[in-house]
Design a protein around this motif. Structure first.
Motif, PDB file in Angstrom:
ATOM      1  N   ASN A 231     -21.679  -8.064 -10.679  1.00 55.23           N
ATOM      2  CA  ASN A 231     -20.787  -9.100 -11.201  1.00 55.23           C
ATOM      3  C   ASN A 231     -21.552 -10.358 -11.579  1.00 55.23           C
ATOM      4  O   ASN A 231     -21.247 -11.007 -12.596  1.00 55.23           O
ATOM      5  CB  ASN A 231     -19.708  -9.430 -10.166  1.00 55.23           C
ATOM      6  CG  ASN A 231     -18.750  -8.279  -9.935  1.00 55.23           C
ATOM      7  OD1 ASN A 231     -18.524  -7.466 -10.826  1.00 55.23           O
ATOM      8  ND2 ASN A 231     -18.187  -8.193  -8.742  1.00 55.23           N
ATOM      9  N   GLN A 232     -22.555 -10.705 -10.787  1.00 56.45           N
ATOM     10  CA  GLN A 232     -23.366 -11.885 -11.094  1.00 56.45           C
ATOM     11  C   GLN A 232     -24.101 -11.709 -12.424  1.00 56.45           C
ATOM     12  O   GLN A 232     -24.134 -12.623 -13.259  1.00 56.45           O
ATOM     13  CB  GLN A 232     -24.383 -12.135  -9.970  1.00 56.45           C
ATOM     14  CG  GLN A 232     -23.778 -12.662  -8.692  1.00 56.45           C
ATOM     15  CD  GLN A 232     -24.806 -12.799  -7.582  1.00 56.45           C
ATOM     16  OE1 GLN A 232     -25.829 -12.092  -7.559  1.00 56.45           O
ATOM     17  NE2 GLN A 232     -24.561 -13.694  -6.641  1.00 56.45           N
ATOM     18  N   ASP A 235     -21.739 -11.927 -15.399  1.00 53.80           N
ATOM     19  CA  ASP A 235     -21.404 -13.322 -15.688  1.00 53.80           C
ATOM     20  C   ASP A 235     -22.528 -14.003 -16.467  1.00 53.80           C
ATOM     21  O   ASP A 235     -22.285 -14.739 -17.425  1.00 53.80           O
ATOM     22  CB  ASP A 235     -21.124 -14.090 -14.389  1.00 53.80           C
ATOM     23  CG  ASP A 235     -19.809 -13.692 -13.739  1.00 53.80           C
ATOM     24  OD1 ASP A 235     -18.967 -13.080 -14.432  1.00 53.80           O
ATOM     25  OD2 ASP A 235     -19.635 -13.973 -12.533  1.00 53.80           O
ATOM     26  N   ASP A 238     -22.731 -12.705 -20.067  1.00 50.58           N
ATOM     27  CA  ASP A 238     -21.705 -13.339 -20.895  1.00 50.58           C
ATOM     28  C   ASP A 238     -22.164 -14.721 -21.351  1.00 50.58           C
ATOM     29  O   ASP A 238     -21.964 -15.109 -22.508  1.00 50.58           O
ATOM     30  CB  ASP A 238     -20.386 -13.452 -20.121  1.00 50.58           C
ATOM     31  CG  ASP A 238     -19.697 -12.107 -19.933  1.00 50.58           C
ATOM     32  OD1 ASP A 238     -20.061 -11.157 -20.659  1.00 50.58           O
ATOM     33  OD2 ASP A 238     -18.812 -12.013 -19.064  1.00 50.58           O
ATOM     34  N   LYS A 239     -22.778 -15.448 -20.436  1.00 59.93           N
ATOM     35  CA  LYS A 239     -23.265 -16.787 -20.768  1.00 59.93           C
ATOM     36  C   LYS A 239     -24.399 -16.728 -21.784  1.00 59.93           C
ATOM     37  O   LYS A 239     -24.426 -17.503 -22.755  1.00 59.93           O
ATOM     38  CB  LYS A 239     -23.740 -17.499 -19.493  1.00 59.93           C
ATOM     39  CG  LYS A 239     -24.289 -18.891 -19.733  1.00 59.93           C
ATOM     40  CD  LYS A 239     -24.706 -19.551 -18.426  1.00 59.93           C
ATOM     41  CE  LYS A 239     -25.268 -20.945 -18.674  1.00 59.93           C
ATOM     42  NZ  LYS A 239     -25.648 -21.612 -17.402  1.00 59.93           N
TER      43      LYS A 239
END
Length: 257
Positions: A231-232, A235, A238-239
């Motif tokens: 999940n990290q 994220d 995505d950034k």
């Protein structure tokens, strides 16, 4: 003023307990801090330019820079382990490595062993042949064609499924498969388009067929029990996509056509 022996003993005991409690708290704090993982161990196979390769004493390539950007965002130090391509998935699965990045295509079979992040790059498998080869399109491949591939890659998987074990010759490195083509041991090589361009540019008498073999997407593999890291990374990806960092890295190594 002298303290009575009994009172002094009580005070000394209380002070010792306080000191032990304080030390215990500091020790626990230190332990908690040390428990936080500070290194991101990435398994790769650095024979796959422009995604990963050795440049002098360093590793370079798209995957290397994307992994470094991820580690920076997570406040971790990136550590790269250069291993055989076929050992990356199993190494991540067992916890030996935190992530695997080596132009790894998401397949249903691989998803049985590891989880994959969101994709960060698209690619295609192409066919390298000698100039003047009778193989002009993918339709010219058959079970009688001698096809060279890098072992355990999707080129290996797809061609074996399509033409059978006897048609496929596996090599540890893509460069070894290309060398086999140059010496006439195989009729063609099926490999990712970007490394294919590097190999053709470095060796006279080779060309890439205009018709691609298959399109695919690359992602990062993570152990199935490490949802937190998965999940990290998603994220962060995505950034990096939204701020243009991944495009910047890809464009550094792959010029627009």
């Amino acid at each position: 003023m002298k303290l009575k022996r009994g009172l002094a003993a009580v005070l000394v005991a209380a002070l010792a307990v306080g000191m032990m409690t304080g030390c215990g708290s500091k020790s626990s704090d230190k332990q908690a801090a040390s428990d936080k993982k500070e290194t991101l161990v990435m398994a790769t196979n650095a024979t796959f330019p422009p995604y990963e390769y050795v440049d002098g004493q360093d590793y370079a390539g798209i995957d290397v820079e994307v992994a470094q950007a991820i580690a920076d965002e997570l406040g971790m130090e990136l550590q790269i382990q250069d291993v055989e391509f076929g050992s990356i998935i199993s190494g991540v699965q067992s916890g030996k490595f935190d992530i695997g990045m080596a132009g790894i295509t998401v397949t249903e079979d691989r998803k049985k062993s590891v989880n994959f992040t969101n994709t960060y790059a698209t690619a295609k498998q192409v066919i390298i042949v000698k100039d003047g080869s009778a193989i002009q399109t993918v339709d010219d491949l058959s079970s009688n064609t001698k096809i060279g591939v890098q072992q355990d890659t999707t080129g290996d998987i797809y061609t074996t499924d399509d033409y059978g074990e006897d048609a496929v010759t596996r090599y540890n490195k893509g460069a070894d498969a290309v060398q086999a083509l140059l010496t006439g041991k195989v009729d063609c090589v099926v490999i990712d388009s970007e490394p294919a361009k590097e190999f053709v540019a470095a060796n006279d008498g080779l060309k890439i067929l205009d018709t691609e073999y298959v399109e695919e997407e690359y992602a990062i593999c993570v152990a199935k029990d490490n949802d937190e890291l998965l999940n990290q990374i998603n994220d962060v990806l995505d950034k990096l996509k939204s701020n243009g960092k991944i495009d910047e890295i890809v464009n550094k190594y792959i010029s627009a056509e």
